[in-house]
Design a protein around this motif. Sequence first.
Motif, PDB file in Angstrom:
ATOM      1  N   ALA A 120       2.940   6.648   6.764  1.00  0.00           N
ATOM      2  CA  ALA A 120       3.758   5.440   6.661  1.00  0.00           C
ATOM      3  C   ALA A 120       4.258   5.243   5.230  1.00  0.00           C
ATOM      4  O   ALA A 120       5.423   4.883   5.010  1.00  0.00           O
ATOM      5  N   GLY A 121       3.381   5.481   4.248  1.00  0.00           N
ATOM      6  CA  GLY A 121       3.792   5.343   2.852  1.00  0.00           C
ATOM      7  C   GLY A 121       4.851   6.361   2.469  1.00  0.00           C
ATOM      8  O   GLY A 121       5.829   6.035   1.785  1.00  0.00           O
ATOM      9  N   VAL A 152       5.784   6.529  -5.127  1.00  0.00           N
ATOM     10  CA  VAL A 152       5.196   7.061  -3.893  1.00  0.00           C
ATOM     11  C   VAL A 152       3.750   6.584  -3.752  1.00  0.00           C
ATOM     12  O   VAL A 152       3.309   6.210  -2.656  1.00  0.00           O
ATOM     13  N   ALA A 153       3.003   6.587  -4.850  1.00  0.00           N
ATOM     14  CA  ALA A 153       1.606   6.131  -4.813  1.00  0.00           C
ATOM     15  C   ALA A 153       1.517   4.670  -4.399  1.00  0.00           C
ATOM     16  O   ALA A 153       0.649   4.285  -3.599  1.00  0.00           O
ATOM     17  N   ILE A 154       2.413   3.837  -4.921  1.00  0.00           N
ATOM     18  CA  ILE A 154       2.430   2.421  -4.541  1.00  0.00           C
ATOM     19  C   ILE A 154       2.617   2.280  -3.042  1.00  0.00           C
ATOM     20  O   ILE A 154       1.911   1.518  -2.366  1.00  0.00           O
ATOM     21  N   VAL A 156       2.075   4.472  -0.560  1.00  0.00           N
ATOM     22  CA  VAL A 156       0.974   5.018   0.248  1.00  0.00           C
ATOM     23  C   VAL A 156      -0.239   4.100   0.223  1.00  0.00           C
ATOM     24  O   VAL A 156      -0.833   3.793   1.272  1.00  0.00           O
ATOM     25  N   VAL A 157      -0.634   3.646  -0.963  1.00  0.00           N
ATOM     26  CA  VAL A 157      -1.829   2.799  -1.090  1.00  0.00           C
ATOM     27  C   VAL A 157      -1.644   1.487  -0.340  1.00  0.00           C
ATOM     28  O   VAL A 157      -2.497   1.061   0.449  1.00  0.00           O
ATOM     29  N   ALA A 158      -0.516   0.810  -0.569  1.00  0.00           N
ATOM     30  CA  ALA A 158      -0.309  -0.486   0.067  1.00  0.00           C
ATOM     31  C   ALA A 158      -0.143  -0.353   1.579  1.00  0.00           C
ATOM     32  O   ALA A 158      -0.619  -1.203   2.339  1.00  0.00           O
ATOM     33  N   ALA A 159       0.530   0.693   2.046  1.00  0.00           N
ATOM     34  CA  ALA A 159       0.685   0.899   3.486  1.00  0.00           C
ATOM     35  C   ALA A 159      -0.668   1.166   4.141  1.00  0.00           C
ATOM     36  O   ALA A 159      -0.936   0.686   5.249  1.00  0.00           O
ATOM     37  N   THR A 160      -1.532   1.914   3.474  1.00  0.00           N
ATOM     38  CA  THR A 160      -2.869   2.192   4.014  1.00  0.00           C
ATOM     39  C   THR A 160      -3.687   0.909   4.123  1.00  0.00           C
ATOM     40  O   THR A 160      -4.361   0.667   5.136  1.00  0.00           O
ATOM     41  N   VAL A 161      -3.628   0.071   3.100  1.00  0.00           N
ATOM     42  CA  VAL A 161      -4.348  -1.204   3.124  1.00  0.00           C
ATOM     43  C   VAL A 161      -3.837  -2.085   4.260  1.00  0.00           C
ATOM     44  O   VAL A 161      -4.617  -2.713   4.995  1.00  0.00           O
ATOM     45  N   ALA A 162      -2.514  -2.126   4.444  1.00  0.00           N
ATOM     46  CA  ALA A 162      -1.937  -2.957   5.502  1.00  0.00           C
ATOM     47  C   ALA A 162      -2.395  -2.489   6.878  1.00  0.00           C
ATOM     48  O   ALA A 162      -2.724  -3.304   7.753  1.00  0.00           O
ATOM     49  N   LEU A 163      -2.419  -1.177   7.106  1.00  0.00           N
ATOM     50  CA  LEU A 163      -2.869  -0.655   8.401  1.00  0.00           C
ATOM     51  C   LEU A 163      -4.365  -0.928   8.592  1.00  0.00           C
ATOM     52  O   LEU A 163      -4.812  -1.204   9.715  1.00  0.00           O
ATOM     53  N   TRP A 164      -5.129  -0.849   7.544  1.00  0.00           N
ATOM     54  CA  TRP A 164      -6.561  -1.144   7.641  1.00  0.00           C
ATOM     55  C   TRP A 164      -6.780  -2.586   8.076  1.00  0.00           C
ATOM     56  O   TRP A 164      -7.656  -2.869   8.891  1.00  0.00           O
TER      57      TRP A 164
END
Length: 257
Positions: A120-121, A152-154, A156-164
């Motif tokens: 997603a990120g 890209v890092a921003i 990926v990290v934020a998208a992972t947190v949102a899915l969690w």
Amino acid sequence: MGEVHHFTYGWVTPVFAYGLSFLGSMLGLVCTARARVATDNRKRAGLLVLAAWAIGGTGIWVMHFMAMIGFSVSGSEVRYDVPLTVLSFVIAVVMVGVGLFIVGMGKPNALKVLSGGLVAGLSVAAMHYIGMAAMEIDGKIGYDRNLVLGSVAIAVVAATVALWFTLVIRGLGATILAAAVMGVAVCGMHYTGMAAMRLESSTGFTALHGVSVNWFLAPMVLFVLVVFFAMMNLTMAVPTAEEERGYASRQMGNSPA
């Protein structure tokens, strides 16, 4: 070469861009959460497709071009190649869909969240840089590598947190928080990517093709309206007995496959 302006109309475009990203993310995460507790795989898949359209189409693609309305270069037109712009939309929706299906189908686990967040990120980043590749300006565009990697890092990290959030927290407040985080991911990635852009002067007048960003206003409005009414319908609907059973099963650690 003329001066680059990212906020031609002040804070109007970034505020609207974030609002649209939040709206698309909100519907997408509501759909993902309901898909997690649905016991019918066809219904689950349908909800995840709608989520991909909402997040990829509105939360990412519409947000990008709303922000680009505020982008200008003095002394040069800014135009867009239509096929590449359409490709950026398709990639955003499809890649977000892949990430959501990874998380939304089967039993949840950390590996799925990390994998789905990565995809997603990356979809946010891919949409942005393909959308930028579609842009035509009287000059040559380059990028600062470190800022590109940071953008890209921003995402990926934020998208992972949102899915969690969609897996471990239930309720309207949690969904709003997750959508706000996803909005930060998209907007943060966009403006970091724009800060990475370097514009070199052209050697002479360049004939520009394509269309202006205003050409995309009609599909942008359509996507927003579809997402808005779909979200209203979903949030006002009472959870079905099937969904209540699915949620209870998930709470006991037996999420339906």
